[in-house]
Design a protein around this motif. Structure first.
Motif, PDB file in Angstrom:
ATOM      1  N   LEU A  46      99.225  90.899  86.642  1.00 23.10           N
ATOM      2  CA  LEU A  46      99.810  89.708  87.267  1.00 23.10           C
ATOM      3  C   LEU A  46      99.243  89.581  88.678  1.00 23.10           C
ATOM      4  O   LEU A  46      98.695  90.539  89.211  1.00 23.10           O
ATOM      5  N   PRO A  47      99.364  88.410  89.311  1.00 22.37           N
ATOM      6  CA  PRO A  47      98.861  88.273  90.677  1.00 22.37           C
ATOM      7  C   PRO A  47      99.636  89.152  91.646  1.00 22.37           C
ATOM      8  O   PRO A  47     100.803  89.451  91.426  1.00 22.37           O
ATOM      9  N   PHE A 111     100.907  70.914  81.545  1.00 24.10           N
ATOM     10  CA  PHE A 111     101.699  71.777  80.673  1.00 24.10           C
ATOM     11  C   PHE A 111     101.281  73.236  80.686  1.00 24.10           C
ATOM     12  O   PHE A 111     102.120  74.123  80.531  1.00 24.10           O
ATOM     13  N   ASN A 112     100.009  73.523  80.824  1.00 24.14           N
ATOM     14  CA  ASN A 112      99.542  74.899  80.692  1.00 24.14           C
ATOM     15  C   ASN A 112      99.844  75.714  81.941  1.00 24.14           C
ATOM     16  O   ASN A 112      99.612  75.268  83.064  1.00 24.14           O
ATOM     17  N   GLU A 113     100.351  76.920  81.724  1.00 23.57           N
ATOM     18  CA  GLU A 113     100.618  77.831  82.833  1.00 23.57           C
ATOM     19  C   GLU A 113      99.296  78.423  83.332  1.00 23.57           C
ATOM     20  O   GLU A 113      98.477  78.872  82.527  1.00 23.57           O
ATOM     21  N   PRO A 114      99.072  78.447  84.649  1.00 24.33           N
ATOM     22  CA  PRO A 114      97.829  79.048  85.166  1.00 24.33           C
ATOM     23  C   PRO A 114      97.749  80.525  84.809  1.00 24.33           C
ATOM     24  O   PRO A 114      98.766  81.220  84.749  1.00 24.33           O
ATOM     25  N   ARG A 117      99.688  84.241  86.561  1.00 26.58           N
ATOM     26  CA  ARG A 117     100.912  83.913  87.285  1.00 26.58           C
ATOM     27  C   ARG A 117     102.127  84.414  86.510  1.00 26.58           C
ATOM     28  O   ARG A 117     102.094  84.595  85.311  1.00 26.58           O
ATOM     29  N   PHE A 118     103.206  84.605  87.228  1.00 21.03           N
ATOM     30  CA  PHE A 118     104.458  84.961  86.583  1.00 21.03           C
ATOM     31  C   PHE A 118     104.942  83.802  85.720  1.00 21.03           C
ATOM     32  O   PHE A 118     104.813  82.638  86.097  1.00 21.03           O
ATOM     33  N   THR A 119     105.520  84.106  84.581  1.00 26.24           N
ATOM     34  CA  THR A 119     106.170  83.102  83.745  1.00 26.24           C
ATOM     35  C   THR A 119     107.684  83.236  83.916  1.00 26.24           C
ATOM     36  O   THR A 119     108.182  84.227  84.462  1.00 26.24           O
TER      37      THR A 119
END
Length: 561
Positions: A46-47, A111-114, A117-119
């Motif tokens: 994760l970042p 719509f798409n999560e980068p 990144r945390f979800t």
């Protein structure tokens, strides 16, 4: 045996650095082997802050737990901040242009999560790790502390799996034959070691094939399998009436799933709609539930009525892309294989009900709705729609669908794997291999499971769910692409005696290597066979009927099962 909750900051690879200037964060649980210092690590990327840094916490010491809680506080703050930034970004996009008017690329960005990144699922998990660490601090009971620490490990694995690709992103051309050979060798029922979670109190006859596992977050023995109401299913007294209410389109399907679908709201309920496995999944989910497993309630709907919204058509292709690039010598790209097809949304519209009382078929709607309907994907271009035709449409009626009502008291953390955290040693997961072979359920991939946090009257509970039980009752042993819902290809026999009197599974092979299925012993299989045998023929027939199979299919499947 010291246990460690480990956080390690590391610099990103070249590709990640080009996308995000942040470094990668690795969140890792390990239980060291006494005297060796070697652990079974779980890694989460994760970042993180750009400065490389390594922190290691002993979760069996109070100081380590306090440090873990502090680290979770920081990660939760970051996750919440990223979520806020993501929401603000979407709000800005909508202010400039509503989703119905966005281009295809703009919809993808919306719509798409980068990557990296945390979800929101990660956030649920991080908060629960913090809560569990506090609970460990508050108890001195050794068994309770071990149980809580194991729950922390389960959550860490699930968070890791949120960021795990369903297929390799790259495969060297030279590796392909070996990968194919490995696929051919997938097998189940090869185990010899006794399951580690057996409850000797459940057996009065000294038969290891009768011993129940200890009730767990995966399974508990139902009071009476033969009395389970599999028609309504899932502890309900009546079936949801999906065909009656007028639903409102809510959101697209954005997961890795191969079947098309979306989300709707109907009478205050949020529902996931999937076009595919519309009968096999409702049936399989009922059987798993009847035998004591946690599943997402799944039903067959002959059709749904959905108020017309252009977004339903335009957002039909927002699933995450699944692809593998074949390379030579690891870096020369040769061919990219895309494992998802784009579906035509009009294939899933039975008809459109017009405001003047008339109705037109899905194909006719497609012809009328666009200025140029001959384009490959005419719904991709907002300017291609005819607003005067849209104004005449009242609602759409879909073809048959697979429906899951979203439960408000649950929060998903992430997928669980049959080979992580010692799952391959659990009798209920080993025995599920025989159940899968009996039903032809071949799709035991990790992304078809979920670790969930469930709010109960006694507080929060972690439960492991089988969340997608599609892919069964058909051809269960095809080399590349087995197919479900094929009564003619569904075998009448799935076990065979081999040399030495040992049984083996035939005509069935999971689509992915499934560690718990491989480790199934004869005793694990006999235990599951005893559960299956408690189902009455009437239960099987009623479960097939309510799942949408026609009378001829019900008779054939019932006979074979």
């Amino acid at each position: 045996m010291p246990g460690f909750f480990q956080i390690r900051y590391r610099p990103p690879g070249r590709f990640l650095a080009g996308i995000n200037r942040c470094a990668g964060l690795a969140l890792l649980f390990s239980t060291a082997v006494s005297g060796l210092g070697v652990g079974n690590g779980r890694e989460l990327s994760l970042p993180s802050p750009p400065a490389p840094k390594r922190m290691k916490f002993d979760v069996r010491s109070d100081d380590g737990l306090i440090q873990t809680i502090g680290a979770m506080d920081e990660l939760i703050d970051r996750a919440e901040q990223e979520g806020k930034e993501r929401r603000q970004h979407r709000e800005e996009m909508v202010t400039m242009k509503p989703p119905a008017e966005m281009t295809r690329d703009e919809l993808s960005r919306y719509f798409n999560e980068p990557d990296g990144r945390f979800t929101r699922h990660d956030l649920h998990g991080l908060k629960e790790i913090r809560r569990l660490a506090r609970a460990v601090l508050e108890t001195r009971d050794v068994a309770s502390r071990e149980r809580l620490i194991h729950a922390m490990e389960e959550i860490t694995s699930a968070i890791n799996n949120n960021h795990r690709l369903p297929v390799p992103a790259n495969l060297d051309f030279i590796e392909f034959p070996f990968a194919a050979l490995e696929r051919w060798r997938y097998s189940i029922g090869q185990g010899h070691r006794r399951a580690t979670n057996l409850d000797a109190r459940s057996n009065d006859e000294g038969d290891p094939g009768k011993e129940d596992p200890v009730s767990s977050t995966f399974w508990s023995r139902p009071p009476s399998i033969s009395d389970r109401d599999v028609y309504h299913g899932f502890g309900r007294n009546e079936l949801p009436r999906f065909e009656d209410p007028l639903c409102i389109y809510d959101a697209p399907k954005t997961s890795y799933g191969t079947n098309p679908g979306f989300e709707v709201r109907c009478g205050g309920l949020r529902m996931k709609v999937k076009f595919g496995e519309t009968s096999s999944e409702p049936f399989t989910a009922r059987i798993f539930w009847a035998l004591g497993y946690h599943v997402d309630p799944t039903d067959h709907a002959e059709h749904l009525k959905i108020r017309y919204d252009r977004r339903l058509l335009r957002e039909f292709h927002q699933r995450k892309e699944i692809k593998t690039t074949f390379r030579l010598l690891g870096f020369i790209p040769l061919y990219t294989m895309k494992l998802q097809r784009r579906y035509d949304p009009f294939d899933y519209i039975a008809f459109a009900a017009m405001k003047d009382g008339g109705r037109i078929s899905g194909s006719e709607l497609k012809r009328r709705l666009f200025r140029d309907s001959r384009k490959k994907h005419p719904e991709d271009e907002p300017e291609n729609f005819r607003p005067e035709v849209e104004a005449q449409i009242d609602h759409l009626v879909t073809v048959a669908a697979n429906v899951q009502i979203k439960e408000e008291n649950t929060r998903s953390i992430g997928p669980w794997d049959f080979g992580q955290a010692g799952h391959e040693n659990l009798r209920e997961l080993r025995g599920a291999g025989l159940l899968a072979a009996w039903l032809g359920w071949f799709d035991s991939r990790f992304e078809n499971t979920r670790l969930k946090l469930v709010a109960t009257d006694d507080g929060k509970e972690l439960r492991h769910y089988f969340s997608d039980l599609g892919g069964g009752l058909g051809e269960g042993s095809s080399f590349f692409s087995p197919r479900g819902e094929r009564p003619d290809r569904f075998t009448s026999s799935f076990t065979k005696s081999s040399a030495g009197g040992r049984f083996r599974i035939v005509g069935f092979k999971p689509i992915e290597r499934t560690a718990a299925f491989e480790e199934m012993t004869v005793d694990d299989a006999r235990w599951m066979a005893r559960l299956i045998a408690q189902l009455r023929e009437e239960q099987i027939a009623r479960a097939l009927t309510v799942s949408g199979f026609d009378p001829a299919q019900v008779r054939l499947y019932t006979e074979k099962l």
